[in-house]
Design an enzyme around this catalytic site. Structure first.
Site, PDB file in Angstrom:
ATOM      1  N   TYR A 144       0.854  -1.191   0.000  1.00 12.20           N
ATOM      2  CA  TYR A 144       0.000   0.000   0.000  1.00 12.20           C
ATOM      3  C   TYR A 144       0.882   1.229   0.000  1.00 12.20           C
ATOM      4  O   TYR A 144       1.858   1.300   0.749  1.00 12.20           O
ATOM      5  CB  TYR A 144      -0.901   0.002   1.244  1.00 12.20           C
ATOM      6  N   ASP A 239       9.174   2.825  -0.020  1.00 11.47           N
ATOM      7  CA  ASP A 239       8.115   3.493   0.722  1.00 11.47           C
ATOM      8  C   ASP A 239       8.224   3.029   2.170  1.00 11.47           C
ATOM      9  O   ASP A 239       7.815   1.923   2.518  1.00 11.47           O
ATOM     10  CB  ASP A 239       6.750   3.134   0.118  1.00 11.47           C
ATOM     11  N   LYS A 267       3.920   8.714   9.107  1.00 10.94           N
ATOM     12  CA  LYS A 267       3.687   8.072  10.406  1.00 10.94           C
ATOM     13  C   LYS A 267       4.684   8.522  11.500  1.00 10.94           C
ATOM     14  O   LYS A 267       4.546   9.635  11.992  1.00 10.94           O
ATOM     15  CB  LYS A 267       3.603   6.558  10.219  1.00 10.94           C
TER      16      LYS A 267
HETATM   17  C1  LIG Z   1       0.194   4.588   5.785  1.00 10.45           C
HETATM   18  C2  LIG Z   1       0.960   4.379   4.544  1.00 10.45           C
HETATM   19  C3  LIG Z   1       0.884   5.262   3.444  1.00 10.45           C
HETATM   20  C4  LIG Z   1      -0.081   6.411   3.406  1.00 10.45           C
HETATM   21  O1  LIG Z   1       0.182   7.378   4.368  1.00 10.45           O
HETATM   22  P1  LIG Z   1      -0.982   8.417   4.783  1.00 10.45           P
HETATM   23  O2  LIG Z   1      -0.324   9.316   5.761  1.00 10.45           O
HETATM   24  O3  LIG Z   1      -2.088   7.584   5.340  1.00 10.45           O
HETATM   25  O4  LIG Z   1      -1.386   9.126   3.537  1.00 10.45           O
HETATM   26  C5  LIG Z   1       1.729   5.057   2.380  1.00 10.45           C
HETATM   27  N1  LIG Z   1       2.595   4.030   2.371  1.00 10.45           N
HETATM   28  C6  LIG Z   1       2.685   3.150   3.382  1.00 10.45           C
HETATM   29  C7  LIG Z   1       3.689   2.047   3.319  1.00 10.45           C
HETATM   30  C8  LIG Z   1       1.858   3.289   4.488  1.00 10.45           C
HETATM   31  O5  LIG Z   1       1.933   2.390   5.482  1.00 10.45           O
END
Ligand SMILES: *Cc1c(COP(=O)(O)O)cnc(C)c1O
Length: 430
Positions: A144, A239, A267
């Site tokens: 994701y 990511d 995060k």
């Molecule tokens: C949570 C997450 C996102 C999205 O971040 P948001 O702050 O919710 O937009 C993107 N990549 C990864 C791996 C994530 O865990």
């Protein structure tokens, strides 16, 4: 468990927001019962609006690595907040947080702050396209990367074919620029590069995928990915929105000792405030406006209050032994709950890495791809989740979500949680 007030608030929320929430998973669509409305948190504990108390393993989906209202984070945030909440002009706090990161993290020469993980990945992809002059991107099934158009895409039919939209509102033309292949499949990876390598602006991946269970990848597979990207002139984006500053100060990249070209954070980086960042190699980063032609901006980017939260939180992470200690505590806790469940003969396993762990209601080998997770275990989770809440244990409301340990989880919290988990399993399997 009395949830009267939560229920009332949810009824009202449904007249205010689509599905009653501001982010879909919060609606408890994948578990039984209605969402719990939270009143407050402290340390590793949460209280809902009906006064029920929980030990929190969601930690706001990962950001709160030191738990709720950590005194040092609060002190710094309050100090800064009283000087003004936003200026739309540079502040010294941005320099301070960026320096703290760059001085302690080999993955980042320079970086740009944004306000969410989605914004970070979206911008890193635009940058990789601007830098390479190519259009196509490659992502992996089960990873994701936020909700920007080109990432809400699932695999087309066949190996290494062009993607199709996984959300309404994403133009097919857009989805076709994204190639989706399965995780942990060397053949598919080689094939994708053979077919599309020269058109690929970037590959984006979670080096430790943690949004569909916890899908540990073989380090050799990640090294192959690094090699293929280098050969094809494709930008490798890690990511690390979930793993950054969580698995270590250098995230999963440092953990596996693989250096990506760009990295995205979110995060943990913001100490519980809306912060994201993307950064990496100087040569690529200088393509961003105003030093280069790739446009990206933000009214609230580098917000001083959010920077203060990040600064306080990341400073605590740099204390010597912090990550090793947290990982050891997580491992011990996971072993303990597994042991106790297995002694009772319950089907149960935990996969953990660092302070991230994934609970599964079956006996399984650690999965490398989302399809290896048994749908029957996920189905059972929907019922288990309510029992966990009733036993005072708060985890994300879906069987595919991972859990997090924070430095605020005390021995007492973990004892109580272990007992709560065991009791919930006894009720589930009785
Ligand atoms: C949570 C997450 C996102 C999205 O971040 P948001 O702050 O919710 O937009 C993107 N990549 C990864 C791996 C994530 O865990």
């Amino acid at each position: 468990m009395n949830t009267e007030r939560s229920e009332k608030l949810y009824v009202k929320a449904q007249s205010l927001f689509p599905g009653g929430v501001n982010s879909p998973v919060r609606a408890f669509g994948a578990v039984s019962g209605d969402p719990i409305f939270i009143a407050k948190g402290k340390g590793a504990r949460l209280w809902d609006v009906d006064g029920n108390e929980y030990i929190d393993f969601c930690c706001s989906w990962g950001p709160l690595i030191h738990g709720h209202v950590h005194p040092e984070v609060m002190r710094k945030v309050e100090e800064v907040m009283h000087l003004g909440t936003s200026f739309g002009a540079p502040t010294e706090l941005e320099n301070q947080l960026a320096s703290l990161i760059i001085d302690n993290n080999r993955m980042v020469d320079t970086l740009r702050f944004v306000s969410s993980g989605t914004e970070a990945t979206m911008s890193a992809i635009r940058l990789s396209r601007g830098y390479t002059g190519r259009n196509k991107i490659l992502k992996f099934e089960g990873c994701y990367h936020g909700h920007s158009d080109g990432l809400l895409v699932k695999a087309g039919s066949g190996l290494a074919t062009l993607g199709t939209a996984s959300s309404a509102g994403v133009p097919a033309g857009y989805a076709r620029e994204t190639i989706v292949i399965p995780l942990a499949d060397e053949g598919a990876l080689q094939e994708a590069f053979k077919q599309h390598g020269q058109d690929l602006a970037c590959v984006i991946t979670e080096p430790l995928p943690a949004n569909n269970g916890l899908l540990r990848q073989d380090p050799a597979y990640l090294r192959l990915l690094r090699e293929l990207c280098t050969k094809a002139g494709t930008v490798l984006i890690f990511d690390e929105v979930i793993t950054g500053f969580r698995l270590g100060f250098e995230g999963a990249a440092g953990y596996y000792d693989i250096i990506p070209d760009l990295v995205t954070y979110g995060k943990v980086i913001g100490g519980g405030f809306p912060v994201g960042a993307y950064g990496g190699k100087q040569e690529i980063m200088e393509q961003i406006a105003p030093s280069g032609p790739v446009y990206q901006a933000g009214t609230l980017s580098g917000n001083p209050v959010a920077m203060a939260g990040g600064l306080a939180q990341l400073s605590l992470c740099l204390q010597s032994g912090f990550y090793d200690h947290l990982a050891a505590r997580t491992r011990e806790f996971c072993e303990r709950i597994t042991e106790s469940a297995r002694q009772s003969g319950f089907p149960f396993s935990v996969v953990s890495e660092g302070s991230i762990f994934f609970l599964s209601l079956n006996e399984m080998e650690p999965p490398k791809a989302a399809h290896e997770i048994d749908p029957a275990a996920i189905k059972l989770f929907s019922e288990w989740h309510r029992l966990l809440l009733e036993e005072g244990v708060y985890v994300g409301p879906s069987g595919y979500e991972v859990c997090f340990l924070s430095s605020a989880h005390t021995d007492e919290d973990l004892d109580q949680a272990a007992q709560g988990i065991q009791r919930s399993l006894e009720r589930l399997f009785s």
